[in-house]
Write an enzyme that holds these catalytic residues in place. Structure first.
Site, PDB file in Angstrom:
ATOM      1  N   HIS A  80       1.149  -1.415   0.144  1.00 29.93           N
ATOM      2  CA  HIS A  80       0.305  -0.123  -0.428  1.00 29.93           C
ATOM      3  C   HIS A  80       1.060   1.537   0.290  1.00 29.93           C
ATOM      4  O   HIS A  80       0.241   2.502  -0.367  1.00 29.93           O
ATOM      5  CB  HIS A  80      -0.864  -0.070   1.227  1.00 29.93           C
ATOM      6  CG  HIS A  80      -0.176   0.498   2.450  1.00 29.93           C
ATOM      7  ND1 HIS A  80       0.742  -0.050   2.921  1.00 29.93           N
ATOM      8  CD2 HIS A  80      -0.112   1.658   3.270  1.00 29.93           C
ATOM      9  CE1 HIS A  80       1.202   0.415   4.613  1.00 29.93           C
ATOM     10  NE2 HIS A  80       0.543   1.401   4.032  1.00 29.93           N
TER      11      HIS A  80
HETATM   12  C1  UD1 Z   1      -2.235   5.309   5.756  1.00 26.90           C
HETATM   13  C2  UD1 Z   1      -0.443   5.729   5.996  1.00 26.90           C
HETATM   14  C3  UD1 Z   1       0.367   5.318   6.251  1.00 26.90           C
HETATM   15  C4  UD1 Z   1      -0.366   3.770   7.616  1.00 26.90           C
HETATM   16  C5  UD1 Z   1      -1.800   3.531   6.567  1.00 26.90           C
HETATM   17  C6  UD1 Z   1      -2.174   1.630   7.136  1.00 26.90           C
HETATM   18  C7  UD1 Z   1      -0.545   8.266   5.930  1.00 26.90           C
HETATM   19  C8  UD1 Z   1       0.482   9.068   4.777  1.00 26.90           C
HETATM   20  N1  UD1 Z   1      -0.199   7.022   5.824  1.00 26.90           N
HETATM   21  O1  UD1 Z   1      -1.546   5.205   4.421  1.00 26.90           O
HETATM   22  O2  UD1 Z   1       1.948   5.386   7.196  1.00 26.90           O
HETATM   23  O3  UD1 Z   1       0.464   2.604   6.891  1.00 26.90           O
HETATM   24  O4  UD1 Z   1      -2.485   4.514   6.153  1.00 26.90           O
HETATM   25  O5  UD1 Z   1      -3.372   1.916   6.013  1.00 26.90           O
HETATM   26  O6  UD1 Z   1      -0.982   8.837   6.718  1.00 26.90           O
HETATM   27  N2  UD1 Z   1      -7.889   5.247   1.467  1.00 26.90           N
HETATM   28  C9  UD1 Z   1     -10.198   4.682   1.198  1.00 26.90           C
HETATM   29  N3  UD1 Z   1     -10.591   3.844   1.931  1.00 26.90           N
HETATM   30  C10 UD1 Z   1     -10.619   3.890   3.126  1.00 26.90           C
HETATM   31  C11 UD1 Z   1      -9.083   4.714   3.542  1.00 26.90           C
HETATM   32  C12 UD1 Z   1      -8.476   4.981   2.069  1.00 26.90           C
HETATM   33  O7  UD1 Z   1     -10.359   4.285  -0.546  1.00 26.90           O
HETATM   34  O8  UD1 Z   1     -11.128   3.763   4.271  1.00 26.90           O
HETATM   35  C13 UD1 Z   1      -8.018   5.361  -0.377  1.00 26.90           C
HETATM   36  C14 UD1 Z   1      -8.436   6.748  -0.602  1.00 26.90           C
HETATM   37  O9  UD1 Z   1      -8.320   6.815  -1.432  1.00 26.90           O
HETATM   38  C15 UD1 Z   1      -7.062   7.291  -0.082  1.00 26.90           C
HETATM   39  C16 UD1 Z   1      -6.002   6.246  -0.049  1.00 26.90           C
HETATM   40  O10 UD1 Z   1      -7.206   5.633  -0.058  1.00 26.90           O
HETATM   41  O11 UD1 Z   1      -6.587   8.650  -0.570  1.00 26.90           O
HETATM   42  C17 UD1 Z   1      -4.620   6.401   1.134  1.00 26.90           C
HETATM   43  O12 UD1 Z   1      -5.206   6.409   2.052  1.00 26.90           O
HETATM   44  P1  UD1 Z   1      -4.283   7.745   2.793  1.00 26.90           P
HETATM   45  O13 UD1 Z   1      -5.083   7.609   4.680  1.00 26.90           O
HETATM   46  O14 UD1 Z   1      -3.682   8.933   2.508  1.00 26.90           O
HETATM   47  O15 UD1 Z   1      -3.238   7.037   3.523  1.00 26.90           O
HETATM   48  P2  UD1 Z   1      -2.927   5.235   3.251  1.00 26.90           P
HETATM   49  O16 UD1 Z   1      -2.395   4.638   1.962  1.00 26.90           O
HETATM   50  O17 UD1 Z   1      -4.161   4.482   3.593  1.00 26.90           O
END
Ligand code: UD1
Length: 362
Positions: A204
């Site tokens: 991820h």
């Molecule tokens: C985040 C953390 C990372 C952690 C990870 C665990 C930051 C910078 N990164 O990364 O350190 O290891 O969480 O999973 O804070 N999305 C969904 N549904 C959700 C959540 C996310 O669709 O419930 C999608 C969205 O498009 C979002 C993307 O995933 O923009 C990334 O989510 P984000 O919370 O920015 O960071 P993670 O990659 O999950």
């Protein structure tokens, strides 16, 4: 004490599973969910499956650029801190929610407690590295999982109120093993898998998923592996997989994210783990499952030094060769404490009611 805790992303839900209950025996906790993760599989499933207290507030921040996400959290957290005036703020790990909490509280002169302090990858292109460095420098009580983390902080001049407590994720894992004892077969049957006859993969990190060519190279490598692979797909990765039209081989099982107990059971029964997650590297180690980390560096260097974790980067040849040839050593020394980190954190938070010294702000 009145303590505001900030969580927002999946690994933080696992960490509060170890700490919150113990904290609440002695203190009042106000649990704030930033809404960074919002899909049921990424958030609600953890609150239900781990018997977590319901968040008192959900800021519903959701997806966005780093600035949009962190900015919205900062504003929401500040409002809560102003209304509640807590004795301290508790943050976990390295996510945007961690950074927003640290910034909001420190500017209001509210002491910040950082659990999982001092980790470094020394790679500033990772958003998590920026979050951890800033959060540590804004924290007043720093609770470290390893000696390496203590040393990292010392090298940055942070030595006051720094404590080695071990890793609260080990506490959570021990609980999960007790809770799901005997349930492994149920999980394995769901995928028609045999113990130790499959691999489990997760990806991820933006460094692996956002570069589409690199992501596809890794996925194509998984497609060429001789063994079945179970791959619970993070929504970030799922979106990009759909965009690039990736087609998995029949025994590469791309499944929705699974709950914590199921994940632990699937890892424990796997022959090998392929991942870019921090938490999973440690869980694989504790469960005695060899791990290939698809990154060029790790914060959890002790697992590599012990010979149970190999940094293969995103390199297709290294991944496939190492999957075939890798044999870990016989010994697996205990790492990251003894499973009582949460209790130590709560003890130290209690002691710090003598005003946590507001490090650097005296
Ligand atoms: C985040 C953390 C990372 C952690 C990870 C665990 C930051 C910078 N990164 O990364 O350190 O290891 O969480 O999973 O804070 N999305 C969904 N549904 C959700 C959540 C996310 O669709 O419930 C999608 C969205 O498009 C979002 C993307 O995933 O923009 C990334 O989510 P984000 O919370 O920015 O960071 P993670 O990659 O999950």
């Amino acid at each position: 004490m009145k303590i505001v805790t900030i969580v927002g992303a999946r690994p933080q839900f696992v960490k509060i599973a170890a700490v919150s209950q113990k904290l609440r025996r002695r203190h009042q906790e106000i649990l704030v969910h930033t809404g960074q993760h919002y899909d049921y599989e990424m958030s609600g499933a953890f609150f239900d499956g781990l018997d977590l207290p319901k968040p008192d507030v959900n800021l519903g921040v959701g997806s966005g650029s780093h600035a949009e996400q962190t900015g919205a959290m900062l504003k929401g957290i500040e409002d809560i801190l102003l209304a509640e005036n807590p004795d301290c703020l508790l943050i976990y790990g390295d996510t945007n929610s961690t950074l927003a909490g640290a910034l909001a509280a420190s500017k209001l002169a509210i002491p910040v407690v950082h659990v999982e302090a001092g980790l470094r990858s020394f790679n500033r292109s990772m958003p998590e590295e920026i979050n951890r460095v800033l959060a540590d420098h804004l924290s007043d009580l720093l609770l470290c999982p390893s000696e390496t983390a203590m040393t990292n902080l010392a090298l940055e001049g942070i030595t006051r109120n720094v404590h080695l407590v071990g890793d609260v994720m080990l506490d959570a894992l021990n609980w999960a093993k007790r809770r799901s004892a005997g349930a492994e077969t149920v999980f394995l049957n769901r995928f028609a898998m045999q113990k130790k006859q499959y691999l489990i993969a997760t990806l991820h990190r933006s460094e692996n998923t956002d570069d589409r060519a690199q992501f596809l190279r890794i996925l194509d490598t998984f497609n060429l592996l001789d063994e079945p692979v179970i791959f619970p797909v993070h929504p970030r990765a799922r979106k990009i997989m759909n965009e690039i039209g990736f087609r998995p081989k029949p025994d590469l099982h791309l499944i929705d994210p699974v709950g914590y107990l199921e994940m632990i059971a699937l890892v424990a029964s796997a022959r090998l783990v392929l991942t870019d997650s921090g938490g999973l590297q440690k869980e694989a180690y504790w469960l005695g499952v060899p791990c290939l980390t698809l990154r060029n560096e790790t914060e959890w260097v002790e697992t590599v030094d012990a010979g149970w974790n190999v940094l293969v980067g995103p390199n297709p040849e290294r991944i496939s060769d190492t999957v075939k040839s890798y044999v870990p050593p016989q010994s697996r020394p205990p790492l990251y404490g003894d499973g009582t980190a949460a209790e130590k954190c709560v003890d130290l938070i209690g002691l710090k009611s003598e005003p946590m010294a507001l490090v650097g702000r005296a």
